[in-house]
Design a protein around this motif. Sequence first.
Motif, PDB file in Angstrom:
ATOM      1  N   PHE A  44      46.508 -49.347  22.857  1.00 14.02           N
ATOM      2  CA  PHE A  44      45.995 -48.618  21.704  1.00 14.02           C
ATOM      3  C   PHE A  44      45.935 -47.130  22.043  1.00 14.02           C
ATOM      4  CE2 PHE A  44      43.968 -52.838  21.569  1.00 14.02           C
ATOM      5  CZ  PHE A  44      44.398 -53.277  20.320  1.00 14.02           C
ATOM      6  N   GLN A  45      45.995 -46.285  21.040  1.00 13.75           N
ATOM      7  CA  GLN A  45      45.954 -44.845  21.258  1.00 13.75           C
ATOM      8  C   GLN A  45      44.540 -44.315  21.427  1.00 13.75           C
ATOM      9  OE1 GLN A  45      48.673 -42.902  21.901  1.00 13.75           O
ATOM     10  NE2 GLN A  45      49.564 -44.959  21.937  1.00 13.75           N
ATOM     11  N   ALA A  46      43.563 -44.999  20.815  1.00 20.40           N
ATOM     12  CA  ALA A  46      42.183 -44.507  20.882  1.00 20.40           C
ATOM     13  C   ALA A  46      41.237 -45.670  21.134  1.00 20.40           C
ATOM     14  CB  ALA A  46      41.815 -43.782  19.590  1.00 20.40           C
ATOM     15  N   PHE A  47      40.141 -45.354  21.798  1.00 15.49           N
ATOM     16  CA  PHE A  47      39.153 -46.381  22.114  1.00 15.49           C
ATOM     17  C   PHE A  47      38.438 -46.868  20.858  1.00 15.49           C
ATOM     18  CE2 PHE A  47      34.698 -47.456  22.863  1.00 15.49           C
ATOM     19  CZ  PHE A  47      34.832 -48.511  23.749  1.00 15.49           C
ATOM     20  N   SER A  48      38.180 -48.179  20.806  1.00 12.87           N
ATOM     21  CA  SER A  48      37.432 -48.777  19.701  1.00 12.87           C
ATOM     22  C   SER A  48      36.617 -49.945  20.240  1.00 12.87           C
ATOM     23  CB  SER A  48      38.383 -49.261  18.597  1.00 12.87           C
ATOM     24  OG  SER A  48      37.691 -50.086  17.678  1.00 12.87           O
ATOM     25  N   ALA A  49      35.285 -49.823  20.167  1.00 15.08           N
ATOM     26  CA  ALA A  49      34.417 -50.916  20.613  1.00 15.08           C
ATOM     27  C   ALA A  49      34.632 -52.145  19.740  1.00 15.08           C
ATOM     28  CB  ALA A  49      32.960 -50.467  20.552  1.00 15.08           C
ATOM     29  N   ASP A  50      34.865 -51.922  18.448  1.00 17.54           N
ATOM     30  CA  ASP A  50      35.082 -53.037  17.529  1.00 17.54           C
ATOM     31  C   ASP A  50      36.359 -53.799  17.888  1.00 17.54           C
ATOM     32  OD1 ASP A  50      34.396 -54.500  15.012  1.00 17.54           O
ATOM     33  OD2 ASP A  50      36.337 -53.687  14.377  1.00 17.54           O
ATOM     34  N   GLU A  51      37.404 -53.072  18.300  1.00 19.61           N
ATOM     35  CA  GLU A  51      38.667 -53.716  18.666  1.00 19.61           C
ATOM     36  C   GLU A  51      38.488 -54.597  19.904  1.00 19.61           C
ATOM     37  OE1 GLU A  51      41.925 -54.949  17.488  1.00 19.61           O
ATOM     38  OE2 GLU A  51      41.497 -53.004  16.544  1.00 19.61           O
ATOM     39  N   ILE A  52      37.735 -54.104  20.873  1.00 18.31           N
ATOM     40  CA  ILE A  52      37.461 -54.894  22.078  1.00 18.31           C
ATOM     41  C   ILE A  52      36.664 -56.144  21.716  1.00 18.31           C
ATOM     42  CG2 ILE A  52      36.309 -54.908  24.325  1.00 18.31           C
ATOM     43  CD1 ILE A  52      38.815 -53.199  24.193  1.00 18.31           C
ATOM     44  N   PHE A  53      35.705 -55.991  20.825  1.00 16.59           N
ATOM     45  CA  PHE A  53      34.892 -57.128  20.389  1.00 16.59           C
ATOM     46  C   PHE A  53      35.770 -58.182  19.717  1.00 16.59           C
ATOM     47  CE2 PHE A  53      31.915 -59.060  17.205  1.00 16.59           C
ATOM     48  CZ  PHE A  53      31.117 -59.725  18.128  1.00 16.59           C
ATOM     49  N   ARG A  54      36.726 -57.727  18.911  1.00 16.22           N
ATOM     50  CA  ARG A  54      37.644 -58.653  18.235  1.00 16.22           C
ATOM     51  C   ARG A  54      38.500 -59.414  19.252  1.00 16.22           C
ATOM     52  NH1 ARG A  54      38.490 -57.550  12.686  1.00 16.22           N
ATOM     53  NH2 ARG A  54      37.445 -55.648  11.971  1.00 16.22           N
ATOM     54  N   ILE A  55      39.002 -58.698  20.256  1.00 18.28           N
ATOM     55  CA  ILE A  55      39.831 -59.342  21.284  1.00 18.28           C
ATOM     56  C   ILE A  55      39.014 -60.375  22.040  1.00 18.28           C
ATOM     57  CG2 ILE A  55      41.024 -58.944  23.479  1.00 18.28           C
ATOM     58  CD1 ILE A  55      41.939 -56.241  22.330  1.00 18.28           C
ATOM     59  N   TYR A  56      37.787 -60.008  22.413  1.00 13.87           N
ATOM     60  CA  TYR A  56      36.906 -60.938  23.126  1.00 13.87           C
ATOM     61  C   TYR A  56      36.657 -62.202  22.301  1.00 13.87           C
ATOM     62  CZ  TYR A  56      32.113 -62.743  23.347  1.00 13.87           C
ATOM     63  OH  TYR A  56      31.011 -63.554  23.287  1.00 13.87           O
ATOM     64  N   ARG A  57      36.324 -62.033  21.018  1.00 12.96           N
ATOM     65  CA  ARG A  57      36.047 -63.184  20.146  1.00 12.96           C
ATOM     66  C   ARG A  57      37.287 -64.064  19.977  1.00 12.96           C
ATOM     67  NH1 ARG A  57      31.612 -63.483  16.579  1.00 12.96           N
ATOM     68  NH2 ARG A  57      29.749 -63.191  17.881  1.00 12.96           N
ATOM     69  N   LYS A  58      38.430 -63.425  19.805  1.00 14.00           N
ATOM     70  CA  LYS A  58      39.686 -64.165  19.605  1.00 14.00           C
ATOM     71  C   LYS A  58      40.034 -64.978  20.855  1.00 14.00           C
ATOM     72  CE  LYS A  58      44.566 -63.494  18.413  1.00 14.00           C
ATOM     73  NZ  LYS A  58      45.616 -62.487  18.070  1.00 14.00           N
ATOM     74  N   VAL A  59      39.909 -64.347  22.036  1.00 15.06           N
ATOM     75  CA  VAL A  59      40.226 -65.025  23.294  1.00 15.06           C
ATOM     76  C   VAL A  59      39.278 -66.192  23.531  1.00 15.06           C
ATOM     77  CG1 VAL A  59      40.091 -64.733  25.802  1.00 15.06           C
ATOM     78  CG2 VAL A  59      41.316 -63.049  24.417  1.00 15.06           C
ATOM     79  N   ALA A  60      37.979 -65.970  23.306  1.00 13.95           N
ATOM     80  CA  ALA A  60      36.985 -67.022  23.532  1.00 13.95           C
ATOM     81  C   ALA A  60      37.241 -68.224  22.634  1.00 13.95           C
ATOM     82  CB  ALA A  60      35.588 -66.464  23.285  1.00 13.95           C
ATOM     83  N   LYS A  61      37.573 -67.952  21.367  1.00 12.30           N
ATOM     84  CA  LYS A  61      37.805 -69.043  20.400  1.00 12.30           C
ATOM     85  C   LYS A  61      39.113 -69.772  20.694  1.00 12.30           C
ATOM     86  CE  LYS A  61      38.119 -69.992  15.445  1.00 12.30           C
ATOM     87  NZ  LYS A  61      38.091 -69.407  14.075  1.00 12.30           N
ATOM     88  N   LYS A  62      40.183 -69.016  20.952  1.00 13.21           N
ATOM     89  CA  LYS A  62      41.510 -69.614  21.148  1.00 13.21           C
ATOM     90  C   LYS A  62      41.542 -70.541  22.350  1.00 13.21           C
ATOM     91  CE  LYS A  62      46.386 -68.452  21.831  1.00 13.21           C
ATOM     92  NZ  LYS A  62      47.398 -67.355  21.923  1.00 13.21           N
ATOM     93  N   TYR A  63      40.870 -70.126  23.462  1.00 10.22           N
ATOM     94  CA  TYR A  63      40.952 -70.901  24.700  1.00 10.22           C
ATOM     95  C   TYR A  63      39.685 -71.707  24.979  1.00 10.22           C
ATOM     96  CZ  TYR A  63      44.978 -67.875  25.379  1.00 10.22           C
ATOM     97  OH  TYR A  63      46.166 -67.205  25.217  1.00 10.22           O
ATOM     98  N   GLY A  64      38.753 -71.699  24.013  1.00  7.48           N
ATOM     99  CA  GLY A  64      37.530 -72.485  24.169  1.00  7.48           C
ATOM    100  C   GLY A  64      36.715 -72.083  25.372  1.00  7.48           C
ATOM    101  N   LEU A  65      36.484 -70.780  25.546  1.00 11.34           N
ATOM    102  CA  LEU A  65      35.827 -70.260  26.744  1.00 11.34           C
ATOM    103  C   LEU A  65      34.327 -70.069  26.529  1.00 11.34           C
ATOM    104  CD1 LEU A  65      38.453 -67.503  27.657  1.00 11.34           C
ATOM    105  CD2 LEU A  65      38.329 -69.845  28.531  1.00 11.34           C
ATOM    106  N   HIS A  66      33.568 -70.314  27.588  1.00 11.34           N
ATOM    107  CA  HIS A  66      32.126 -70.038  27.567  1.00 11.34           C
ATOM    108  C   HIS A  66      31.907 -68.583  27.967  1.00 11.34           C
ATOM    109  CE1 HIS A  66      27.850 -70.185  28.573  1.00 11.34           C
ATOM    110  NE2 HIS A  66      27.797 -71.362  27.944  1.00 11.34           N
TER     111      HIS A  66
END
Length: 667
Positions: free
Chosen positions: A456-478
Amino acid sequence: MAVFYPNLETIKKLRQKPTEGELHALDVLGKALSDEYEVFFQPFINGDIPDIVVMRKGGGVIIVEVKDWDLRHYTIDEKRNWHVNVGGRDRHPIKSPVKQVLNYKENLFNLHVEGLLEKQIQNFKMLNIVNCVVYFHNASTQELNDFVKTKFQKDERDSQHWNKYLGYLSYFDLLGINTFTEGNIQSIMEKRWVSKKSYLFDQELYESFKRCFSPSTHTSEQGIRITYSKEQEKIIESRAGSWQKVKGVAGSGKTLCLAKRAVNAHLRHGGNVLILTFNITLRNYIRDKISEVREGFDWKYFHIIHYHQFFSNMANNHSRPILSFDSWENTSFFEIVKDAIDQYDTILVDEIQDYQKPWVELVLKYFLNAESSEYVAYGDEKQNIYQRVFDDQEKKPFTKIGGQWNLLKKSYRVSNKIGRLAELFQKHFFDGRYEFDEILTQGDLFDQSEIGYHNFQAFSADEIFRIYRKVAKKYGLHDNDICIQSASVEPLRLIDEHISTTSSQKTNTMFESQETYLEILKNRKLSNEQFKKDYKAIRKKMKEGESINDEEEKILKNVKLVKNDIYKVRRSKKFNYWDNRGLLKLSTVHSFKGWEVDTLILLITNDEESSGLNEESIDPASESDEGFNSEELIYTAITRCRKNLFVVNFGNQAFDSFFTKHIHQFQ
């Protein structure tokens, strides 16, 4: 009668006998206090060893420092620094007993009792739950007052300074042989509120203090059965006089071997084992690994601590003042007290690549028992994130040990994909700088592992939060198995705030929350936005060689105060960090070095073009060892990951070219 830990009979039989003054103090305390009071003699508190600690549930804590000094051999100069006269006219600086006992108190707040510092920031009255007494056994109270106060009263021209000095001393009870009596002790307990009911010193705090003062015992049933490889078996055997240096690839079990070696050493000689790290948080990881060893032992024999705190504790315990930054590297610093030092039969140093040569020489010179010395250094030069200078020929850290390194070549932690990526990273960035390490993994260590890359060109806390949520849900992570890491704190603090406000989710961090950060600024009467704006402008002027005005000088002074406040919070959080709390982890790469996690979301910010997030440029809470994305730092982060790695790059071209080139191999 007060309850003693250990009991009085045991205290009298200790290898290091209590002094006359300590025995007298214990006798008076035992008679003066009821069984509501607990008296701890020389409790070992992560390296701090105060003489006596008195505690009453629901009341508070008193630290008692006992001195059997003859004041005729001591002087205080015009700046109120203490000196001891040795051999006629020779004067050596020593630490004031008042500063010594204050240091014990400050460390209880800043390090030893989890969460206590943040409670103090929210309510300054928390400082009143711990009070200090200094007892001079060979002086009367009048002689003590004459020594500490009277001559300054006569010579003092500035009444404001004199009153400030008296105000400072009023926080301590200074007692001589004639006033350390049962009646005075009871009066002090009442005056300092220890004998009364305190709404601040609640049950939770009492239990936290009790854990600090009373190390537990580990039983063999608490351990787990561990099978060691042939390579590891050579490392874990403890032998008197053995000096070894150990190098291993990522996940090869260096810390596992260190833990077993430490226990084996204690079981062999029955004495104390010193385990030194550089990373503050690593002490708890090592403690976890020692807990896994299936043996019975008492935790009091294991001193696990980072070098700088160890040095500070030893200096304070032996009344040695740290007068400048040069003290840390002074290999003769403890010469005057060398005969009083209780040495270790075994010293194990982890992260040796982070150590400077004088530190190693000082530790071995003063703290390793020469007769039965056992010394082992563990390291990996490719995790040289602090850019230490190595030997030009060997390209390895200084250990003071000759010969070959003991090598651990097989990884038992990382997946095949992570191992391959780490090898590619070495070839791309470390060619000619360090030796190449082939990372041998255990076949398909994980059934499924993933490596992903985002730019990404600029930092976004919301974007990181989205990636974290997507990864946790997709791979069933605790959440407990996920960590978000960055080179600097500020982006992590913003992510932490975003998570808290959008989901009310708790996190496990090693830095101050945004709320605590703003509270610190508020306590210094500063606005966050204006403060950072002014600070950035001043730094720009200074870099360009322009002079700053008085108002800007005042802002810089406030910057130092704020940085010091936040440094203390971070140090406390790191000192009390534990991994398995069931929460999402957020950490700088520096603080997480030595730990491991199944899934890592690694943030890489732009070092060349300021994005407003490089904490070395504008964050007043910056630490000199954080903020820059070196190759060693990114390599260290990658090798902390066991299974799933997701790299999120915010415009850093150097690393973008590498990941863009190689990421397709892992899709």
